[in-house]
Scaffold this motif. Structure first.
Motif, PDB file in Angstrom:
ATOM      1  N   ARG A 211       0.807  -1.223   0.000  1.00  0.00           N
ATOM      2  CA  ARG A 211       0.000   0.000   0.000  1.00  0.00           C
ATOM      3  C   ARG A 211       0.838   1.271   0.000  1.00  0.00           C
ATOM      4  O   ARG A 211       0.360   2.331   0.391  1.00  0.00           O
ATOM      5  CB  ARG A 211      -0.965   0.026   1.193  1.00  0.00           C
ATOM      6  CG  ARG A 211      -1.821  -1.219   1.323  1.00  0.00           C
ATOM      7  CD  ARG A 211      -2.614  -1.228   2.594  1.00  0.00           C
ATOM      8  NE  ARG A 211      -3.280  -2.516   2.804  1.00  0.00           N
ATOM      9  CZ  ARG A 211      -3.951  -2.838   3.894  1.00  0.00           C
ATOM     10  NH1 ARG A 211      -4.065  -1.973   4.876  1.00  0.00           N
ATOM     11  NH2 ARG A 211      -4.520  -4.018   4.009  1.00  0.00           N
ATOM     12  N   ASN A 230      -2.527   4.914   1.092  1.00  0.00           N
ATOM     13  CA  ASN A 230      -3.487   4.071   0.375  1.00  0.00           C
ATOM     14  C   ASN A 230      -4.035   2.997   1.317  1.00  0.00           C
ATOM     15  O   ASN A 230      -3.318   2.465   2.159  1.00  0.00           O
ATOM     16  CB  ASN A 230      -2.825   3.400  -0.834  1.00  0.00           C
ATOM     17  CG  ASN A 230      -2.622   4.357  -1.991  1.00  0.00           C
ATOM     18  OD1 ASN A 230      -3.574   4.772  -2.641  1.00  0.00           O
ATOM     19  ND2 ASN A 230      -1.377   4.731  -2.224  1.00  0.00           N
ATOM     20  N   THR A 231      -5.303   2.688   1.146  1.00  0.00           N
ATOM     21  CA  THR A 231      -5.942   1.660   1.975  1.00  0.00           C
ATOM     22  C   THR A 231      -6.013   0.320   1.270  1.00  0.00           C
ATOM     23  O   THR A 231      -6.594  -0.624   1.796  1.00  0.00           O
ATOM     24  CB  THR A 231      -7.358   2.115   2.365  1.00  0.00           C
ATOM     25  OG1 THR A 231      -8.122   2.362   1.168  1.00  0.00           O
ATOM     26  CG2 THR A 231      -7.314   3.375   3.209  1.00  0.00           C
ATOM     27  N   SER A 232      -5.451   0.231   0.076  1.00  0.00           N
ATOM     28  CA  SER A 232      -5.448  -1.016  -0.688  1.00  0.00           C
ATOM     29  C   SER A 232      -4.169  -1.056  -1.517  1.00  0.00           C
ATOM     30  O   SER A 232      -3.470  -0.049  -1.644  1.00  0.00           O
ATOM     31  CB  SER A 232      -6.692  -1.104  -1.590  1.00  0.00           C
ATOM     32  OG  SER A 232      -6.732  -0.007  -2.479  1.00  0.00           O
ATOM     33  N   ALA A 250      -5.251   3.106  -6.868  1.00  0.00           N
ATOM     34  CA  ALA A 250      -5.541   1.946  -6.030  1.00  0.00           C
ATOM     35  C   ALA A 250      -7.032   1.645  -6.158  1.00  0.00           C
ATOM     36  O   ALA A 250      -7.736   2.247  -6.983  1.00  0.00           O
ATOM     37  CB  ALA A 250      -5.147   2.206  -4.579  1.00  0.00           C
TER      38      ALA A 250
END
Length: 699
Positions: A211, A230-232, A250
């Motif tokens: 991430r 980023n969360t992913s 992302a």
């Protein structure tokens, strides 16, 4: 209330059915931002004009599913790679195949054209990277060094270097002429998905499943920035044309980064799911993604996106006093710029250096008759002659399209109506017998590539519920629809994908009562929202229970460590909790011990048999990590000669290794069966099969 003249920052441009089976790869033309190539499990490569759902050209000849596709710089050629390892180069202007290149022993995972000359690079799950001379049908160099599959290749703007990003968490920089590694960057903690050179400066960006985006100085060969938030997993990175900022794609979001110092200028929500490629044209960023047999394209208005910012205090952007964008690129004073020689000279220089070091392919040469026979079965079917002539046929020696400047895509106005109500209104307007058709681009009439499968491929059935959505949203059945619509039943997919463009478990049309004349009745906003909220309390109870379980696991982790936390998660008999924990520890290999492997392996067995793609992905990641870090220990322990006397510690370790080996052999059989599948999941399991090959030769 927003003014009517305000337009959206991001919007979906179109969605259309691109192939008769699953789409496995796609690529945008970077020069124009208006060409799209898609490859599928139907062994075809289709060429599209962005914003139009009519296929321009369909390229046939591959005998296995297409895994990778890429345009050259001028968008006159496209190269494709298949699961069998074969590579084909196509001339789009002449609408014919140029070359068929054979050399890889496994799936082709990435392709890239050299910026000058007739060279291209390819990578494969066999961990090899090859530089090809397209004119001679032979590879010039083979680069070895990665220990796992290579996912991305990028040539430097001056054509001297090649960057490769791999699942082994590293980014390598190669000298093309010398055929050796210049340096290796290894700060990522998970698989690296993408690498991209700065258009001007000696700077490289890489995006990873950890991430984060890392920036590397190519003069000092050191990391100068770690861009997080980023969360992913980061799937795409793309420098702005002037090199002033970096776009990071992302799941469902776009981030705009700056560096030196590290900062995030803007975050734009975009519903593109797992974005696969980005391009910039006319101050608009184009992003494309695929799901099952459909492809979606999205547009972000870069004029509305913040690309510069104020001071950064402890990582927080202060936007109250924005700085003016500098006239000169700041990095120009910090590091060197690439020197781009003329195309002719550069091609000649590469040619001379490669001719001197040319390697003879091992078992890859084929007779001219074999090549001719192979190229005869390869063909380019033109489906849209008008678009083909406009885009690919040169009009004169100087000007051709693309890359003529296309008009920006018009931005739709910002909606004032709530999103849920707008979706309901869209469903109310058509007649019931038209609600079963797949979503298609509304701007252009659809001309299918294969007319025989107009309705054979469907979106995932809304009734296929995810693990946290196993109860129906409504306890009261809706008013039955007319018999005409109930006779059409949706087939549930065998695998429920991680990313969907519509929520699973919520088919809004099912909640709308029909009027006596078989037309959908108009509902007020309150009634419409009431229909959707049915089952909301049940859903809240389920999510609250899951949250409580996770808090319990977290408390155990803080008190007794990761092994006890995982044991607690397993005892809860909820696979979703196990997946949540594994997604955390998969990113931290240092937490893993042999005891942990014994607990995880039985859960991996369940995950690999799950119908949820996210569960399968997590299980595969855990299994890769165990094979990479523990197989050598397990093998050496079981092969060691018995010690003299009683060694309780050694006996316990031997028992644990024997248990792990037994479970791994069971998993190996399952992986072999699943590796026979086609498409993305089959490719993942084939990669696992290669990694687990030592199990066949052991004991």
């Amino acid at each position: 209330m927003a003014a009517a003249s305000i337009t959206k920052i991001s919007w979906r441009l179109q969605e259309f059915e691109a192939h008769t089976s699953r789409v496995s790869c796609l690529a945008l033309g970077k020069s124009s931002g208006r060409l799209l190539a898609t490859g599928g499990d139907d062994c075809r490569v289709n060429i599209w004009s962005v914003s139009k759902a009519n296929c321009i050209m369909s390229l046939t000849g591959h005998k296995n599913p297409v895994e990778c596709v890429q345009f050259n710089m001028s968008e006159e050629q496209v190269v494709t790679g298949s699961q069998s390892g074969s590579i084909r180069v196509w001339d789009l202007e002449a609408a014919k195949i140029l070359r068929t290149l054979m050399g890889h022993k496994s799936n082709v995972t990435s392709l890239g054209f050299h910026p000058f000359g007739d060279f291209l690079a390819s990578s494969s799950m066999d961990t090899n990277i090859k530089l090809w001379d397209v004119r001679r049908k032979a590879y010039v160099f083979r680069y070895k060094g990665h220990t796992q599959a290579v996912r991305s290749l990028a040539f430097s703007p001056d054509g001297k270097w090649l960057a490769s990003a791999s699942d082994d968490c590293t980014v390598k920089l190669w000298d093309l002429a010398q055929g050796k590694t210049i340096t290796e960057f290894s700060s990522h903690t998970a698989a690296v998905n993408i690498a991209q050179f700065h258009p001007n400066e000696y700077l490289l960006a890489s995006g990873s499943s950890d991430r984060s985006v890392r920036l590397w100085d190519l003069e000092k060969f050191s990391m100068i920035g770690s861009l997080e938030g980023n969360t992913s997993p980061v799937r795409c990175v793309f420098f702005s044309p002037d090199g002033s900022c970096l776009y990071s794609g992302a799941t469902d979001s776009l981030r705009v980064y700056g560096w030196e110092p590290d900062r995030c200028f803007d975050v734009v929500p975009v519903g593109w799911g797992k974005v696969s490629d980005l391009a910039v044209c006319n101050q608009q960023l184009i992003g494309v993604s695929h799901q099952l047999s459909s492809v979606s394209s999205y547009v972000v208005d870069l004029n509305r996106v913040k690309k510069c910012g104020g001071a950064v205090i402890q990582g927080i952007i202060q936007d109250n006093q924005p700085l003016a964008e500098p006239r000169d690129a700041r990095g120009a004073a910090l590091r060197r710029n690439y020197e781009r020689p003329t195309t002719t000279c550069s091609a000649q220089r590469v040619k001379q250096s490669t001719d001197a070091d040319r390697r003879s392919p091992e078992g890859e040469r084929r007779s001219p008759s074999e090549d001719e026979a192979d190229e005869k079965v390869s063909s380019a079917e033109i489906h849209n002659a008008e678009d083909y002539k406009e885009i690919f046929q040169p009009k004169n020696a100087i000007s051709r399209t693309p890359p003529k400047m296309a008009e920006p895509f018009p931005a739709p106005p910002e909606d004032e109506t709530p999103l849920v109500v707008r979706q309901l209104n869209e469903l109310i307007s058509p007649l019931p017998d038209k609600q079963q058709s797949p979503p298609l681009a509304s701007s252009t009439p659809v001309q299918r590539v294969e007319p025989t499968v107009v309705s054979s491929v469907k979106r995932p059935a809304p009734s296929a519920m995810g693990p946290a959505f196993s109860n129906p949203p409504s306890s009261d059945p809706p008013t039955p629809l007319p018999a005409v619509t109930t006779t059409k039943t949706k087939t549930q997919p065998q695998i429920i994908l991680m990313t969907r463009n519509e929520p699973i478990g919520l088919n809004v049309a099912d909640f709308l009562p029909s009027s006596p004349n078989n037309h959908a009745a108009a509902l007020s906003d309150e009634d419409a929202l009431s229909q959707i909220k049915k089952g909301h309390d049940t859903m809240c109870v389920m999510l609250s229970s899951r949250h409580k379980n996770l808090q319990t696991v977290r408390a155990v982790w803080a008190r007794d460590g990761v092994k006890s936390a995982l044991d607690t998660a397993v005892s809860m008999n909820d696979l979703s909790i196990v997946v949540d924990i594994l997604n955390i520890i998969n990113l931290q290999p240092s937490l893993w011990k042999l005891d942990l492997c014994m607990t995880v392996l039985p859960q991996v067995d369940k995950l690999l048999q799950s119908k949820y793609e996210s569960y399968m992905q997590t299980g595969c990641t855990s299994l890769k990590l165990i094979m990479k870090h523990f197989w050598l220990l397990i093998s050496d322990t079981l092969k060691a000669t018995p010690s003299v006397g009683v060694d309780i510690t050694r006996e316990e370790r031997h028992q644990k290794c024997r248990s792990c080996c037994k479970q791994l052999k069971n998993l190996s059989n399952m992986v072999k069966n699943k590796a026979l599948q086609v498409g993305r999941h089959g490719s993942t399991f084939r990669e696992l099969q290669l990694l687990m090959a030592p199990l066949d030769d052991s004991f």
